[in-house]
Motif scaffolding. Structure first.
Motif, PDB file in Angstrom:
ATOM      1  N   PRO A 216       0.843  -1.197   0.000  1.00 55.17           N
ATOM      2  CA  PRO A 216       0.000   0.000   0.000  1.00 55.17           C
ATOM      3  C   PRO A 216       0.876   1.245   0.000  1.00 55.17           C
ATOM      4  CG  PRO A 216       0.142  -0.864   2.223  1.00 55.17           C
ATOM      5  CD  PRO A 216       0.935  -1.805   1.340  1.00 55.17           C
ATOM      6  N   ARG A 217       0.541   2.226  -0.824  1.00 55.03           N
ATOM      7  CA  ARG A 217       1.303   3.472  -0.878  1.00 55.03           C
ATOM      8  C   ARG A 217       0.358   4.658  -0.682  1.00 55.03           C
ATOM      9  NH1 ARG A 217       6.348   3.665  -2.936  1.00 55.03           N
ATOM     10  NH2 ARG A 217       6.258   5.683  -1.873  1.00 55.03           N
ATOM     11  N   LEU A 218      -0.285   4.702   0.475  1.00 53.17           N
ATOM     12  CA  LEU A 218      -1.146   5.843   0.771  1.00 53.17           C
ATOM     13  C   LEU A 218      -0.333   7.121   0.914  1.00 53.17           C
ATOM     14  CD1 LEU A 218      -3.049   3.413   1.359  1.00 53.17           C
ATOM     15  CD2 LEU A 218      -4.106   4.813   3.131  1.00 53.17           C
ATOM     16  N   ASP A 219       0.988   6.983   1.112  1.00 58.59           N
ATOM     17  CA  ASP A 219       1.841   8.170   1.207  1.00 58.59           C
ATOM     18  C   ASP A 219       1.936   8.902  -0.125  1.00 58.59           C
ATOM     19  OD1 ASP A 219       3.419   5.738   0.451  1.00 58.59           O
ATOM     20  OD2 ASP A 219       5.022   7.202   0.190  1.00 58.59           O
TER      21      ASP A 219
ATOM     22  N   HIS B 115      -9.947  -8.036   0.963  1.00 57.14           N
ATOM     23  CA  HIS B 115     -11.022  -7.046   1.063  1.00 57.14           C
ATOM     24  C   HIS B 115     -10.509  -5.639   0.748  1.00 57.14           C
ATOM     25  CE1 HIS B 115     -14.731  -5.197   2.576  1.00 57.14           C
ATOM     26  NE2 HIS B 115     -13.978  -4.378   3.286  1.00 57.14           N
ATOM     27  N   LEU B 116      -9.233  -5.374   1.022  1.00 54.88           N
ATOM     28  CA  LEU B 116      -8.638  -4.071   0.727  1.00 54.88           C
ATOM     29  C   LEU B 116      -8.176  -3.965  -0.723  1.00 54.88           C
ATOM     30  CD1 LEU B 116      -6.547  -3.598   3.995  1.00 54.88           C
ATOM     31  CD2 LEU B 116      -8.415  -2.117   3.225  1.00 54.88           C
ATOM     32  N   THR B 117      -7.736  -5.076  -1.306  1.00 57.55           N
ATOM     33  CA  THR B 117      -7.160  -5.008  -2.649  1.00 57.55           C
ATOM     34  C   THR B 117      -8.195  -5.129  -3.764  1.00 57.55           C
ATOM     35  OG1 THR B 117      -6.698  -7.399  -2.699  1.00 57.55           O
ATOM     36  CG2 THR B 117      -4.974  -5.956  -1.818  1.00 57.55           C
ATOM     37  N   GLU B 118      -9.177  -6.001  -3.598  1.00 56.34           N
ATOM     38  CA  GLU B 118     -10.073  -6.314  -4.706  1.00 56.34           C
ATOM     39  C   GLU B 118     -10.878  -5.112  -5.213  1.00 56.34           C
ATOM     40  OE1 GLU B 118     -11.627  -8.813  -7.673  1.00 56.34           O
ATOM     41  OE2 GLU B 118      -9.845  -8.846  -6.404  1.00 56.34           O
ATOM     42  N   PRO B 119     -11.406  -4.236  -4.354  1.00 55.44           N
ATOM     43  CA  PRO B 119     -12.158  -3.088  -4.882  1.00 55.44           C
ATOM     44  C   PRO B 119     -11.316  -2.153  -5.750  1.00 55.44           C
ATOM     45  CG  PRO B 119     -12.627  -3.417  -2.547  1.00 55.44           C
ATOM     46  CD  PRO B 119     -11.455  -4.298  -2.880  1.00 55.44           C
ATOM     47  N   VAL B 120      -9.991  -2.203  -5.581  1.00 56.32           N
ATOM     48  CA  VAL B 120      -9.121  -1.315  -6.355  1.00 56.32           C
ATOM     49  C   VAL B 120      -8.766  -1.916  -7.710  1.00 56.32           C
ATOM     50  CG1 VAL B 120      -6.931  -0.048  -6.342  1.00 56.32           C
ATOM     51  CG2 VAL B 120      -8.183  -0.385  -4.207  1.00 56.32           C
TER      52      VAL B 120
ATOM     53  N   ALA C 143      -7.004  11.132  -5.936  1.00 63.07           N
ATOM     54  CA  ALA C 143      -6.594   9.769  -5.614  1.00 63.07           C
ATOM     55  C   ALA C 143      -6.134   9.725  -4.168  1.00 63.07           C
ATOM     56  CB  ALA C 143      -5.478   9.298  -6.540  1.00 63.07           C
ATOM     57  N   ALA C 144      -6.386   8.582  -3.532  1.00 70.31           N
ATOM     58  CA  ALA C 144      -6.020   8.407  -2.130  1.00 70.31           C
ATOM     59  C   ALA C 144      -4.721   7.623  -1.994  1.00 70.31           C
ATOM     60  CB  ALA C 144      -7.150   7.704  -1.384  1.00 70.31           C
ATOM     61  N   GLY C 145      -3.833   7.784  -2.954  1.00 73.29           N
ATOM     62  CA  GLY C 145      -2.579   7.056  -2.947  1.00 73.29           C
ATOM     63  C   GLY C 145      -2.604   5.919  -3.946  1.00 73.29           C
ATOM     64  N   GLU C 146      -1.729   4.949  -3.734  1.00 74.38           N
ATOM     65  CA  GLU C 146      -1.615   3.830  -4.665  1.00 74.38           C
ATOM     66  C   GLU C 146      -1.638   2.495  -3.928  1.00 74.38           C
ATOM     67  OE1 GLU C 146       0.985   5.915  -8.272  1.00 74.38           O
ATOM     68  OE2 GLU C 146       1.812   4.208  -7.173  1.00 74.38           O
ATOM     69  N   LEU C 147      -1.999   1.457  -4.677  1.00 74.62           N
ATOM     70  CA  LEU C 147      -1.878   0.074  -4.249  1.00 74.62           C
ATOM     71  C   LEU C 147      -1.025  -0.629  -5.292  1.00 74.62           C
ATOM     72  CD1 LEU C 147      -2.638  -2.480  -2.596  1.00 74.62           C
ATOM     73  CD2 LEU C 147      -4.659  -2.671  -4.077  1.00 74.62           C
ATOM     74  N   ARG C 148       0.018  -1.330  -4.847  1.00 78.47           N
ATOM     75  CA  ARG C 148       0.962  -1.922  -5.790  1.00 78.47           C
ATOM     76  C   ARG C 148       1.079  -3.433  -5.598  1.00 78.47           C
ATOM     77  NH1 ARG C 148       5.954   2.530  -5.974  1.00 78.47           N
ATOM     78  NH2 ARG C 148       4.692   4.213  -6.866  1.00 78.47           N
ATOM     79  N   PHE C 149       1.157  -4.123  -6.735  1.00 81.40           N
ATOM     80  CA  PHE C 149       1.469  -5.546  -6.765  1.00 81.40           C
ATOM     81  C   PHE C 149       2.792  -5.693  -7.504  1.00 81.40           C
ATOM     82  CE2 PHE C 149      -3.026  -5.484  -6.116  1.00 81.40           C
ATOM     83  CZ  PHE C 149      -3.343  -6.647  -5.423  1.00 81.40           C
ATOM     84  N   ILE C 150       3.769  -6.306  -6.856  1.00 75.13           N
ATOM     85  CA  ILE C 150       5.073  -6.518  -7.487  1.00 75.13           C
ATOM     86  C   ILE C 150       5.170  -7.983  -7.889  1.00 75.13           C
ATOM     87  CG2 ILE C 150       7.561  -6.290  -7.264  1.00 75.13           C
ATOM     88  CD1 ILE C 150       7.143  -4.274  -5.052  1.00 75.13           C
ATOM     89  N   PHE C 151       5.408  -8.214  -9.172  1.00 73.88           N
ATOM     90  CA  PHE C 151       5.577  -9.563  -9.702  1.00 73.88           C
ATOM     91  C   PHE C 151       7.018  -9.756 -10.158  1.00 73.88           C
ATOM     92  CE2 PHE C 151       1.034  -8.815 -10.274  1.00 73.88           C
ATOM     93  CZ  PHE C 151       0.478 -10.035  -9.894  1.00 73.88           C
ATOM     94  N   GLY C 152       7.505 -10.970  -9.997  1.00 69.03           N
ATOM     95  CA  GLY C 152       8.771 -11.350 -10.578  1.00 69.03           C
ATOM     96  C   GLY C 152       8.521 -12.174 -11.838  1.00 69.03           C
ATOM     97  N   PHE C 153       9.190 -11.800 -12.928  1.00 67.89           N
ATOM     98  CA  PHE C 153       9.106 -12.596 -14.161  1.00 67.89           C
ATOM     99  C   PHE C 153       9.984 -13.826 -13.942  1.00 67.89           C
ATOM    100  CE2 PHE C 153       9.164 -13.766 -18.503  1.00 67.89           C
ATOM    101  CZ  PHE C 153       8.252 -12.980 -19.199  1.00 67.89           C
ATOM    102  N   VAL C 154       9.444 -15.010 -14.249  1.00 56.91           N
ATOM    103  CA  VAL C 154      10.167 -16.243 -13.942  1.00 56.91           C
ATOM    104  C   VAL C 154      10.396 -17.079 -15.200  1.00 56.91           C
ATOM    105  CG1 VAL C 154       9.300 -16.330 -11.571  1.00 56.91           C
ATOM    106  CG2 VAL C 154       8.009 -17.466 -13.407  1.00 56.91           C
ATOM    107  N   ARG C 155      11.208 -18.128 -15.037  1.00 55.01           N
ATOM    108  CA  ARG C 155      11.545 -19.032 -16.139  1.00 55.01           C
ATOM    109  C   ARG C 155      11.056 -20.437 -15.784  1.00 55.01           C
ATOM    110  NH1 ARG C 155      15.520 -22.669 -17.177  1.00 55.01           N
ATOM    111  NH2 ARG C 155      16.260 -22.868 -19.326  1.00 55.01           N
ATOM    112  N   PRO C 156       9.770 -20.754 -16.106  1.00 59.16           N
ATOM    113  CA  PRO C 156       9.255 -22.088 -15.808  1.00 59.16           C
ATOM    114  C   PRO C 156       9.956 -23.148 -16.651  1.00 59.16           C
ATOM    115  CG  PRO C 156       7.509 -20.596 -16.572  1.00 59.16           C
ATOM    116  CD  PRO C 156       8.800 -19.896 -16.750  1.00 59.16           C
ATOM    117  N   PHE C 157       9.633 -24.396 -16.383  1.00 63.97           N
ATOM    118  CA  PHE C 157      10.323 -25.498 -17.067  1.00 63.97           C
ATOM    119  C   PHE C 157      10.160 -25.449 -18.577  1.00 63.97           C
ATOM    120  CE2 PHE C 157       6.018 -27.044 -16.797  1.00 63.97           C
ATOM    121  CZ  PHE C 157       5.841 -27.798 -17.937  1.00 63.97           C
ATOM    122  N   TRP C 158       9.029 -24.867 -19.063  1.00 64.83           N
ATOM    123  CA  TRP C 158       8.772 -24.879 -20.506  1.00 64.83           C
ATOM    124  C   TRP C 158       9.473 -23.758 -21.262  1.00 64.83           C
ATOM    125  CZ3 TRP C 158       6.563 -20.200 -21.300  1.00 64.83           C
ATOM    126  CH2 TRP C 158       5.741 -19.658 -20.305  1.00 64.83           C
TER     127      TRP C 158
END
Length: 685
Positions: free
Chosen positions: A322-325, A414-419, A340-355
């Motif tokens: 959460p980045r309400l700051d 409950h906090l993430t889905e509405p955004v 806007a009341a700030g930001e909500l962030r999801f950080i993903f890592g790109f990966v190398r699966p077996f395929w």
């Protein structure tokens, strides 16, 4: 004979010249007045906007009043520094200041409407507060201070600037009708330093910060009901509420593309040379092999050679943040709580699966993780003050639960889905609340290139054009093109734009955003690069010695460099390219940068490696969130922008009653009053 005819020809000529000069002087004065009015009107020009944006105030005061029963019961006053007032005088807006992307919140310094003395740098508006809330606030301050530290850390932008004493709201003075200082609420943490700005050991991440501010607990980010791990086939729930598939599906919902086609169009951005703001963005063809492998595997999993199977998308969740700051406020380029009341962030890592065979495993260890992060950054839809204070409290409440347990993970969802859901913000393109997607990688570097391709950052915005690629690449926020580093234009940017914004008593204040063009030439760049972890921004001809305290050249260079994406991810903060390390196997905690945890960094540009700067951004965010949760809400009548514009254009003055009459209670604007004094950051990192 008339007096005129009695005069000699010489005297008549002299009088004629005098008359002409008098008429010219009158005309000139009239022209100057008209010009002044036009200038003031121009500052407030636009169908729905006013100029005169409020800079971060030096102080905030509140006082009871019974003089404006139709508008409110208190006077809310912000005090600007002499430097800020001088800047407003130069701008032509010294009699007022505004807050909000259109200037809806209006403070005046013209001796009218509750404002006592014109031109004294105190800007006032009338507001309505619940007096019971004021009393509760004072009681809560006193109760918290009984067990809390008497000192809290103070940050100048992102850098630690020392500490300050916590003080209880002066309820007695307020009830007596005095104008009393409205400090931020007393908070219970984080514990901060006492004394001068010395290196402080913040090298810990508290349970609160892990539970609330930087959620990387494997029991949360690998929750099998909400996430899946491409490196562990069959794990988790494809399409769960925190998966790449779910976020992309909701983002693409109102576009003309399927989620699969939407994803492929975005990733194909790396396959073509681009020109963005006149600057070249070279292709990175390694992405083609990734797409080929993904299509091949999709032909087995869903039987399609044209669609990408998003159930096996090579993106693994590594953090929820959460980045309400980043909610905006004074000095943040016109943005505010109203947008806007700030930001909500999801950080993903790109990966190398077996395929995936197109990327070599060598150099990455046994883990299938890759040096490649993708951050989905959502703008939390605007909320009322009470809604925003409640939101801060809901995030803080996570600290009372156990990460990974059902109540915690359910509360977090409950906090993430509405955004993230489709139609979360109908004011934005396609109704999605996504603000930007940013990537940071070296995994796409050409393995045959020499010298090796560097780490590279890119930014993508959702847009209705072009329709074939709604998530298109754009300029990178607050980062000039790399070609300007160590050049004259960047020097001019520091000296003429950064240093004036941070000079004098306001040296810690917000700095301006980097514009698309500067000095009549394109300036804002794309795909900033980090050739080494020591990279930073500099300019010739600066006097960087810190021997005279807060050296403006030294501090200006640092603030300008830290404001860039590649400066923040490298030398200015002592960061090795990423703030959240994606290179961890399943089940491991992802390492956080010293910038987040706490680190003291030497100035990278000064020959003697001074001064030291201490960062502890999670501590800064914690203090901000705790204070926001205790903020006092005020209801402020919005200004009638057209009426103010007309008054400035015709008389050069603000109307005595600049609000729409009669006041519509449903149109009152909700403002966290003491939040005006927050250390609002403008850096996007």
């Amino acid at each position: 004979m008339s007096h005129w005819r009695r005069l000699s020809r010489k005297n008549r000529a002299l009088l004629l010249v005098i008359a002409i000069l008098a008429l010219a002087a009158t005309a000139l004065a009239s022209t100057r007045l008209a010009s002044t009015r036009r200038s003031l009107a121009t500052k407030a020009e636009g169908s729905d906007s006013l100029g005169g944006t409020l800079p971060p105030p030096a102080d905030v005061f509140i006082q009871q009043t019974a003089d404006f029963p139709d508008l409110g019961n208190v006077l809310l006053t912000v005090q600007l520094t002499p430097e800020q007032v001088a800047a407003k005088q130069k701008e032509g807006t010294a009699s007022y200041t505004t807050l909000g992307s259109s200037g809806e919140l209006f403070f005046r310094d013209d001796g009218q409407g509750g404002e006592a003395v014109a031109g004294d740098g105190l800007y006032t508006t009338v507001a309505q507060v619940d007096l019971k809330d004021v009393e509760s606030r004072a009681q809560q301050d006193a109760a918290t201070l009984e067990t809390a530290s008497s000192e809290i850390p103070v940050f100048s932008g992102r850098a630690l600037a020392g500490s300050q004493a916590q003080t209880v709201f002066d309820l007695q003075g307020f009830q007596a009708g005095k104008s009393v200082r409205l400090n931020r609420p007393v908070i219970s943490g984080p514990a901060g330093p006492v004394g001068p700005v010395d290196p402080i050991d913040f090298d810990t991440v508290t349970p609160f910060q892990h539970h609330v501010l930087m959620i990387t607990d494997p029991k949360v980010i690998a929750d099998p009901t909400r996430t899946t791990d491409p490196c562990d086939p069959g794990s988790g729930t494809p399409g769960g509420s925190w998966t790449f598939k779910h976020l992309i599906t909701e983002m693409a919902a109102n576009t003309s593309l399927s989620p699969s086609a939407f994803t492929e169009a975005w990733l194909k951005t790396w396959l073509s040379n681009q020109t963005i703001n006149t600057f070249g963005v070279p292709k990175r063809l390694v992405m083609q092999g990734i797409l080929n492998d993904w299509h091949t595997e999709s032909s087995y999993t869903i039987g399609s050679t044209t669609d990408l199977d998003l159930d096996i998308a090579p993106f693994r969740l590594i953090a929820i943040v959460p980045r309400l700051d980043l909610r905006g406020g004074p000095g943040s380029g016109g943005a505010s709580y109203l947008s806007a009341a700030g930001e909500l962030r999801f950080i993903f890592g790109f990966v190398r699966p077996f395929w995936m065979s197109s990327l070599p495993s060598s150099g990455y260890g046994r883990s299938c993780a890759l040096p490649f992060t993708a951050i989905f950054e959502y703008k939390i839809p605007a909320r009322s003050c009470t809604g925003m204070v409640s939101l801060a409290g809901q995030w803080m409440a996570l600290d009372r639960l156990v990460p990974g347990d059902a109540p915690y993970n359910s509360a977090l969802e409950h906090l993430t889905e509405p955004v993230v859901k489709a139609n979360a913000d109908l004011t934005r393109p396609y109704g999605s609340a996504i603000g930007q997607v940013r990537t940071n990688e070296i995994a796409l570097a050409d393995p045959a290139s020499w010298p090796p391709d560097p780490w590279q950052l890119r930014e993508f915005h959702l847009s209705t054009t072009p329709s074939w690629n709604p998530l298109g690449e754009t300029t990178t926020a607050n980062t000039p093109d790399d070609s300007f580093n160590n050049g004259a234009s960047f020097q001019s940017w520091i000296l003429s734009q950064i240093e004036p914004a941070i000079s004098g008593p306001g040296w810690q204040q917000a700095i301006p955003d980097v514009p698309s063009s500067y000095l009549s030439a394109p300036f804002l760049g794309a795909r900033p690069e980090m050739p080494t972890a020591a990279f930073f921004w500099n300019a010739p001809g600066l006097s960087l010695s810190p021997s005279s305290g807060n050296n403006p050249d030294n501090w200006g260079r640092h603030r300008a460099s830290l404001n860039t994406c590649n400066g923040c991810h490298a030398g200015e903060t002592g960061t090795p390219f990423v703030h959240v390390d994606p290179m961890k196997p399943l089940g491991d905690w992802h390492a956080l940068s010293g910038f987040l945890r706490g680190i003291t960094v030497n100035d990278p540009a000064e020959a003697s490696h001074l001064p030291h700067r201490t960062f502890s951004d999670l501590a800064r965010r914690e203090a901000d969130l705790r204070a926001l949760a205790g903020s006092l809400c005020a209801m402020v009548p919005p200004v009638d922008i057209a009426q103010v514009r007309d008054g400035l254009a015709t008389t050069g003055k603000i109307p005595a009653h600049p609000f729409t009459s009669p006041i519509d209670p449903s149109q009152l604007l909700s403002l966290p009053a003491d939040d005006l004094k927050a250390n609002h950051v403008t850096e996007v990192h």
